[in-house]
Scaffold this active site. Structure first.
Site, PDB file in Angstrom:
ATOM      1  CG  ASP A  37      -2.236   0.638   1.058  1.00  0.00           C
ATOM      2  OD1 ASP A  37      -2.377   1.476   0.084  1.00  0.00           O
ATOM      3  OD2 ASP A  37      -3.264   0.012   1.513  1.00  0.00           O
ATOM      4  CG  ASP A  39      -4.437   6.018   0.722  1.00  0.00           C
ATOM      5  OD1 ASP A  39      -5.489   5.139   0.664  1.00  0.00           O
ATOM      6  OD2 ASP A  39      -4.538   7.024   1.407  1.00  0.00           O
ATOM      7  CG  HIS A  82      -8.855  -0.791   4.091  1.00  0.00           C
ATOM      8  ND1 HIS A  82      -8.740  -1.018   2.822  1.00  0.00           N
ATOM      9  CD2 HIS A  82      -8.497   0.486   4.410  1.00  0.00           C
ATOM     10  CE1 HIS A  82      -8.312   0.092   2.133  1.00  0.00           C
ATOM     11  NE2 HIS A  82      -8.290   1.186   3.232  1.00  0.00           N
ATOM     12  CG  ASP A  83     -11.216   2.872   3.632  1.00  0.00           C
ATOM     13  OD1 ASP A  83     -10.824   2.802   4.839  1.00  0.00           O
ATOM     14  OD2 ASP A  83     -10.753   3.321   2.726  1.00  0.00           O
TER      15      ASP A  83
END
Length: 554
Positions: A99, A200, A322-323
């Site tokens: 990431d 990201d 994950h969000d």
């Protein structure tokens, strides 16, 4: 004929390290824990493991606030642990995607520690600083985590920009020194042997000039004036030198913009994450509400991207990450164990037969569900906690019990509860006290039980992954939506020169009828989440949340 890139035929598994597996009993998942579960991931059949951030971080935003890009967060272990994991993953044919969080750093990063000291500090222009306007923040732009995106720094009497937490100052990508530092760091990781980057909020790295004008009414932070220039430079100086998979998180992206980010010949990224589907049930307060989705909207969004990028760019396919809350709780049905399993398989079918690279979020292959939050003390996510305080405590616009219901439905913490490995204490995740509560349904929903059950969601995912590896039509075929206005069924055709697939997915709690296209009359059943005969008639009756895929050889 040009060979299909490996990432077009791959299936990605996202690991949220803090919640995946704890090897040392401190209640926090770690790299050694991931290494201990690589055999499980190999058995599932995935090709790529995407790790949410494992870098050194003060953890204001669960690792997305990085203080040192070349060090491992102590809770996760050491760089030696990372190197061991990388070697062991590669031995099993598993690739590792890191990431990359470079829109912002932590305010504890050495660059920012220097930057805030003085206006003439050599690192000052690594970040975005602005004088006050009439004693206040320069512009009314809001942070994605609530409140102003400008934070006053008394050391120098200026404000710095943070589009997320105030402990996540945005980097100034217009400074060539920043770009050089980032590219050097990326090369360092590539030389270690990693296999790619998930980037990201990469669409936010170039800030429009109007963003800094107080009189400007629009403060769009995405797709800024130099973003493609900077990504092409990244490609030249880093990405093109290695055999990598790259995916950009691009909130606010359009089909046209995606064709620039991930076009076949644009020399930027391999694919993008777009989030149009994630807003399909949003309401007055965005994700915080009781909103429901219309299946016709889900189909319209998926189909727009299937049609829009076919032959020109590449899709990323996902229901959750994950969000996001757990997909079976959001788009499926958890009323009974049987419907949870069946709808989890249906959602997987619907997604994995589309064109693009599918992403499985940890626990999705088990049909893990949202957590039954009853108190804010159970929450760990800064977004949910800030929203509660703003909407309940400060503005009084939402009653406490309503906000907790919205958190149960939509909070990012739903995805971050520990991976459920078995029915022992703490779901086998840790021998210590987990950093976030374990979902109480772990005694029924866990990997050990799934592996022992040939009809489990896990084994169904194995079949989907195998079919993607075996059938070129899934990677390369065209996509045709059937019945766009039907609010119960999502049906489509994938087709190439040698094979056609008819994919039928019911999102209904009742039985539904489907009129089969005449040419599929002689097709054979390729996959189903229910027991059904192999021959297809003029119509079929689908059970609640049933999925079927028929194959027609040409």
């Amino acid at each position: 004929m040009q060979q299909t890139p490996w990432w077009k035929k791959s299936v990605v598994y996202q690991i949220y390290p803090r919640s995946f597996m704890d090897a040392n009993g401190d209640g926090v998942g770690d790299l050694a824990g991931i290494t201990s579960r690589l055999d499980y991931l190999q058995e599932l059949g995935v090709d790529v493991l995407w790790l949410s951030p494992v870098y050194k971080s003060p953890n204001d935003d669960n690792g997305y606030d990085i203080s040192d890009y070349r060090a491992i967060m102590a809770e996760f272990g050491t760089m030696a642990d990372f190197d061991t994991m990388l070697v062991q993953a590669h031995r099993r044919g598993l690739k590792i995607v890191m990431d990359l969080v470079v829109n912002h750093t932590s305010d504890e990063h050495a660059w920012f520690v220097e930057s805030r000291k003085a206006r003439d500090n050599p690192y000052r222009d690594y970040y975005i600083w602005h004088d006050p306007v009439e004693g206040h923040a320069p512009t009314p732009v809001q942070s994605c985590f609530s409140g102003s995106a400008w934070q006053y720094s008394p050391e120098t009497g200026q404000y710095y920009l943070h589009m997320f937490s105030k402990k996540q100052p945005d980097l100034n990508w217009d400074n060539p020194k920043v770009r050089s530092e980032v590219f050097d760091m990326m090369n360092w990781w590539c030389q270690k042997g990693i296999d790619g980057f998930r980037m990201d909020v990469i669409s936010m790295i170039s800030k429009p000039s109007a963003f800094f004008l107080p009189e400007n009414g629009q403060y769009d932070t995405t797709n800024g004036p130099h973003v493609h220039e900077y990504l092409q430079q990244m490609n030249r100086e880093v990405l093109s030198k290695y055999d990598l998979m790259t995916v950009g998180e691009t909130p606010g992206v359009t089909v046209e913009e995606a064709q620039k980010y991930a076009g076949n010949d644009t020399r930027e990224l391999n694919m993008v994450f777009q989030f149009e589907l994630m807003d399909v049930d949003a309401g007055k307060y965005g994700k915080w509400g009781d909103g429901t989705f219309r299946l016709s909207d889900v189909k319209r969004i998926f189909s727009k991207w299937q049609d829009g990028l076919h032959g020109t760019a590449w899709n990323s396919l996902f229901w959750d990450n994950h969000d996001q809350p757990r997909c079976v709780s959001r788009f499926g049905c958890t009323d009974t164990p049987a419907l949870r399993v069946r709808s989890a398989k249906m959602l997987a079918t619907c997604l994995h037969f589309q064109q693009g690279t599918p992403y499985i979020y940890q626990g999705e292959e088990l049909g893990m569900t949202n957590y039954p939050f009853t108190s804010l003390t159970e929450c760990r996510d800064i977004e949910a906690i800030n929203a509660y305080h703003e909407l309940v405590d400060e503005k009084g616009e939402i009653a406490p019990e309503d906000m907790m219901r919205y958190i149960r439905r939509s909070s990012r913490d739903n995805a971050r509860t520990p991976m459920q490995w078995n029915s022992s204490k703490n779901a086998g995740f840790s021998t210590g006290e987990p950093w976030i509560p374990v979902n109480p349904n772990y005694t029924e929903i866990n990997a050990e039980a799934a592996l022992a059950d040939p009809d489990s969601v896990f084994h169904y995912y194995q079949q989907l992954i195998r079919l993607r590896h075996e059938l070129p039509v899934i990677t390369n075929g065209t996509y045709t939506l059937l019945g766009p206005e039907n609010e119960q069924l999502y049906c489509y055709i994938r087709e190439d020169k040698t094979q056609a697939l008819l994919v039928l997915c019911s999102f209904s709690k009742g039985t539904t009828e489907f009129a089969v296209p005449e040419r599929f009359g002689g097709s054979s059943l390729l996959l189903s989440n229910c027991e059904e005969p192999e021959l297809l008639g003029a119509t079929v009756t689908l059970q609640p949340f049933e999925a079927r895929v028929y194959s027609l050889q040409k």
